[in-house]
Design a protein around this motif. Structure first.
Motif, PDB file in Angstrom:
ATOM      1  N   SER A 190      47.452  59.505  43.679  1.00 50.40           N
ATOM      2  CA  SER A 190      46.520  58.921  44.626  1.00 50.40           C
ATOM      3  C   SER A 190      46.231  57.236  44.179  1.00 50.40           C
ATOM      4  O   SER A 190      45.404  56.680  45.302  1.00 50.40           O
ATOM      5  N   ARG A 191      46.822  56.823  43.249  1.00 51.99           N
ATOM      6  CA  ARG A 191      46.759  55.326  43.002  1.00 51.99           C
ATOM      7  C   ARG A 191      47.956  54.630  43.666  1.00 51.99           C
ATOM      8  O   ARG A 191      48.784  55.479  44.302  1.00 51.99           O
ATOM      9  N   PHE A 192      48.035  53.289  43.839  1.00 53.72           N
ATOM     10  CA  PHE A 192      48.889  52.734  44.368  1.00 53.72           C
ATOM     11  C   PHE A 192      49.593  51.628  43.369  1.00 53.72           C
ATOM     12  O   PHE A 192      48.857  51.057  42.626  1.00 53.72           O
ATOM     13  N   PHE A 193      50.883  51.241  43.408  1.00 47.83           N
ATOM     14  CA  PHE A 193      51.583  50.424  42.687  1.00 47.83           C
ATOM     15  C   PHE A 193      52.116  49.367  43.740  1.00 47.83           C
ATOM     16  O   PHE A 193      52.717  49.408  44.753  1.00 47.83           O
ATOM     17  N   GLY A 194      51.436  48.162  43.601  1.00 46.88           N
ATOM     18  CA  GLY A 194      51.586  47.049  44.423  1.00 46.88           C
ATOM     19  C   GLY A 194      52.428  45.816  43.484  1.00 46.88           C
ATOM     20  O   GLY A 194      51.618  45.449  42.510  1.00 46.88           O
ATOM     21  N   HIS A 195      53.490  45.338  43.820  1.00 53.93           N
ATOM     22  CA  HIS A 195      54.187  44.463  42.974  1.00 53.93           C
ATOM     23  C   HIS A 195      53.349  42.980  42.864  1.00 53.93           C
ATOM     24  O   HIS A 195      52.855  42.603  44.059  1.00 53.93           O
ATOM     25  N   GLY A 196      52.804  42.735  41.547  1.00 49.83           N
ATOM     26  CA  GLY A 196      51.977  41.708  41.320  1.00 49.83           C
ATOM     27  C   GLY A 196      50.514  42.070  41.290  1.00 49.83           C
ATOM     28  O   GLY A 196      49.600  41.449  41.016  1.00 49.83           O
ATOM     29  N   PHE A 197      50.066  43.288  41.759  1.00 49.80           N
ATOM     30  CA  PHE A 197      49.008  44.053  41.496  1.00 49.80           C
ATOM     31  C   PHE A 197      48.753  45.317  40.351  1.00 49.80           C
ATOM     32  O   PHE A 197      47.777  45.576  40.181  1.00 49.80           O
ATOM     33  N   SER A 198      49.946  45.530  39.947  1.00 51.03           N
ATOM     34  CA  SER A 198      50.125  46.580  39.038  1.00 51.03           C
ATOM     35  C   SER A 198      49.892  47.946  39.769  1.00 51.03           C
ATOM     36  O   SER A 198      49.860  47.886  40.834  1.00 51.03           O
ATOM     37  N   ILE A 199      49.401  48.797  39.009  1.00 47.83           N
ATOM     38  CA  ILE A 199      48.841  50.339  39.475  1.00 47.83           C
ATOM     39  C   ILE A 199      47.369  50.247  39.283  1.00 47.83           C
ATOM     40  O   ILE A 199      46.705  50.016  38.658  1.00 47.83           O
ATOM     41  N   LYS A 200      46.803  50.493  40.732  1.00 46.49           N
ATOM     42  CA  LYS A 200      45.476  50.280  41.105  1.00 46.49           C
ATOM     43  C   LYS A 200      45.057  51.399  42.018  1.00 46.49           C
ATOM     44  O   LYS A 200      45.936  51.827  42.753  1.00 46.49           O
ATOM     45  N   THR A 201      43.792  51.554  42.122  1.00 44.42           N
ATOM     46  CA  THR A 201      43.109  52.226  43.092  1.00 44.42           C
ATOM     47  C   THR A 201      42.912  51.579  44.280  1.00 44.42           C
ATOM     48  O   THR A 201      43.030  50.184  44.464  1.00 44.42           O
ATOM     49  N   ASN A 202      42.660  52.456  45.508  1.00 44.13           N
ATOM     50  CA  ASN A 202      42.576  51.592  46.825  1.00 44.13           C
ATOM     51  C   ASN A 202      41.565  50.654  46.663  1.00 44.13           C
ATOM     52  O   ASN A 202      41.815  49.437  46.889  1.00 44.13           O
ATOM     53  N   GLU A 203      40.370  50.890  46.033  1.00 45.19           N
ATOM     54  CA  GLU A 203      39.069  50.108  45.893  1.00 45.19           C
ATOM     55  C   GLU A 203      39.363  48.724  45.015  1.00 45.19           C
ATOM     56  O   GLU A 203      38.961  47.711  45.526  1.00 45.19           O
ATOM     57  N   LYS A 204      40.212  48.823  43.993  1.00 48.22           N
ATOM     58  CA  LYS A 204      40.579  47.725  43.168  1.00 48.22           C
ATOM     59  C   LYS A 204      41.368  46.656  43.901  1.00 48.22           C
ATOM     60  O   LYS A 204      41.350  45.686  43.559  1.00 48.22           O
ATOM     61  N   ILE A 205      42.311  47.355  44.476  1.00 48.47           N
ATOM     62  CA  ILE A 205      43.181  46.333  45.420  1.00 48.47           C
ATOM     63  C   ILE A 205      42.366  45.665  46.574  1.00 48.47           C
ATOM     64  O   ILE A 205      42.791  44.353  46.555  1.00 48.47           O
ATOM     65  N   VAL A 206      41.669  46.294  47.111  1.00 51.18           N
ATOM     66  CA  VAL A 206      40.903  45.768  48.202  1.00 51.18           C
ATOM     67  C   VAL A 206      40.083  44.439  47.431  1.00 51.18           C
ATOM     68  O   VAL A 206      39.753  43.417  47.824  1.00 51.18           O
ATOM     69  N   GLN A 207      39.381  44.754  46.290  1.00 50.07           N
ATOM     70  CA  GLN A 207      38.539  43.942  45.358  1.00 50.07           C
ATOM     71  C   GLN A 207      39.234  42.704  45.353  1.00 50.07           C
ATOM     72  O   GLN A 207      39.090  41.418  45.287  1.00 50.07           O
ATOM     73  N   VAL A 208      40.641  42.825  44.781  1.00 53.10           N
ATOM     74  CA  VAL A 208      41.436  41.645  44.367  1.00 53.10           C
ATOM     75  C   VAL A 208      41.743  40.805  45.746  1.00 53.10           C
ATOM     76  O   VAL A 208      41.810  39.494  45.603  1.00 53.10           O
ATOM     77  N   LEU A 209      41.963  41.428  46.682  1.00 54.96           N
ATOM     78  CA  LEU A 209      42.473  40.710  47.918  1.00 54.96           C
ATOM     79  C   LEU A 209      41.155  40.143  48.301  1.00 54.96           C
ATOM     80  O   LEU A 209      41.169  38.958  48.907  1.00 54.96           O
ATOM     81  N   ASN A 210      40.040  40.598  48.250  1.00 55.00           N
ATOM     82  CA  ASN A 210      38.860  40.055  48.927  1.00 55.00           C
ATOM     83  C   ASN A 210      38.420  38.899  48.162  1.00 55.00           C
ATOM     84  O   ASN A 210      37.777  37.639  48.608  1.00 55.00           O
ATOM     85  N   LYS A 211      38.778  38.314  46.787  1.00 56.31           N
ATOM     86  CA  LYS A 211      38.669  37.281  46.153  1.00 56.31           C
ATOM     87  C   LYS A 211      39.523  36.160  46.699  1.00 56.31           C
ATOM     88  O   LYS A 211      39.452  35.190  46.080  1.00 56.31           O
ATOM     89  N   GLN A 212      40.534  36.498  47.427  1.00 56.53           N
ATOM     90  CA  GLN A 212      41.382  35.433  48.043  1.00 56.53           C
ATOM     91  C   GLN A 212      41.265  35.356  49.345  1.00 56.53           C
ATOM     92  O   GLN A 212      42.283  34.827  50.043  1.00 56.53           O
ATOM     93  N   ARG A 213      40.007  35.421  49.944  1.00 56.37           N
ATOM     94  CA  ARG A 213      39.651  35.270  51.385  1.00 56.37           C
ATOM     95  C   ARG A 213      39.301  33.623  51.457  1.00 56.37           C
ATOM     96  O   ARG A 213      39.064  33.047  50.526  1.00 56.37           O
ATOM     97  N   ARG A 214      39.286  33.239  52.591  1.00 51.53           N
ATOM     98  CA  ARG A 214      39.038  31.810  53.049  1.00 51.53           C
ATOM     99  C   ARG A 214      37.651  31.674  52.806  1.00 51.53           C
ATOM    100  O   ARG A 214      36.916  32.830  53.063  1.00 51.53           O
ATOM    101  N   GLN A 215      37.052  30.684  52.659  1.00 48.47           N
ATOM    102  CA  GLN A 215      35.721  30.511  52.687  1.00 48.47           C
ATOM    103  C   GLN A 215      34.785  30.885  54.123  1.00 48.47           C
ATOM    104  O   GLN A 215      35.311  30.576  55.043  1.00 48.47           O
TER     105      GLN A 215
END
Length: 279
Positions: A190-215
């Protein structure tokens, strides 16, 4: 009409295959097959997709945008658009395997990574002889694929291991557009592999993306209900045909868009906007 199969304890499945079967059993969608052989083919291919994702996670491929893509020139020709065109003197299977064997020589974005994993898994499932017969002239760029892979994308309320899902980041920072989202493969835990993100849970991937939002953004990134998968029945049928009598295949045109990390749906919509038809 396909025939539905209940879980059978006497099937000789390894743990990953059992996990995949369990996902199918627990899904509210009923999966049906023309034969037990077709079901087992899909389970094997899904297992090999998971294997390919885990091996890519452990390898030394780099995530990069199309302008900075790189590949092994002994197997691929790097195009000006950042795509990898199979050299005419190299077999498709050798070229795909080299991406894993000499991973430090390669850099690509996440849609291309997903396609590479699908080709790798297809090769592992079909074998070199059949793969080389049907997958000539490979070109790796975003979601451009050989017709026999039969990629389909649609919205669904349930995913299975080996499916490609899409995490959308609607308010991505325009200075880092490659964080507009991520194509990720669902693993059997139930984890996910995304190239550049490694293997993470749904929540962890969302956390990484949220840090890359516009101001000033107030919209969170999220896992969408969009999934992409190959045509398992089409690939299974290749094992019943004579590779020496391959039907003529219509080649899709090379469509370059220079947008990293887009979904297959967005890629298809872009193709349609240019007036092309998908076959």
């Amino acid at each position: 009409m396909g025939k539905s199969f209940e879980f059978q304890d006497n099937l000789e499945l390894d743990q990953v295959e059992k996990n995949i079967m369990q996902f199918m059993q627990e899904d509210h969608i009923e999966y049906s097959y023309n034969s037990l052989r077709e079901l087992l083919f899909e389970i094997k291919l899904r297992k090999n997709i998971i294997k390919g994702a885990i091996e890519m996670n452990e390898a030394r491929h780099e995530f990069t945008i199309f302008e900075q893509a790189r590949c092994n020139p002994n197997y691929w020709q790097l195009t000006k658009a950042g795509g990898f065109l199979l050299r005419p003197d190299v077999s498709p299977s050798d070229a795909i395997m080299d991406i894993y064997k000499n991973s430090s020589l390669y850099a690509f974005e996440c849609a291309t990574a997903s396609v590479i994993i699908y080709y790798y898994a297809t090769l592992q499932t079909l074998g070199h002889h059949i793969f080389n017969a049907y997958f000539q002239g490979l070109y790796l760029y975003s979601w451009h694929t050989d017709a026999d892979l039969g990629l389909v994308t649609f919205y669904s309320s349930g995913f299975l291991p080996g499916d490609i899902v899409y995490f959308d980041n609607p308010d991505f920072n325009p200075q880092t557009p490659w964080f507009r989202g991520v194509n990720a493969i669902l693993l059997d835990d139930s984890r996910f592999f995304g190239h550049g993100f490694s293997i993470k849970t749904n929540e962890k991937i969302v956390q990484v993306l949220n840090k890359q939002r516009r101001q000033g953004s107030t919209r969170s990134a999220a896992l969408t209900s969009l999934l992409t998968r190959p045509s398992f029945s089409r690939l299974s049928a290749l094992t019943n045909r004579q590779p020496t009598s391959i039907d003529f295949k219509i080649k899709q045109p090379f469509i370059h868009h220079n947008l990293s990390s887009i979904s297959l749906l967005n890629y298809n919509n872009y193709i349609f906007s240019l007036g092309y038809q998908l076959f």
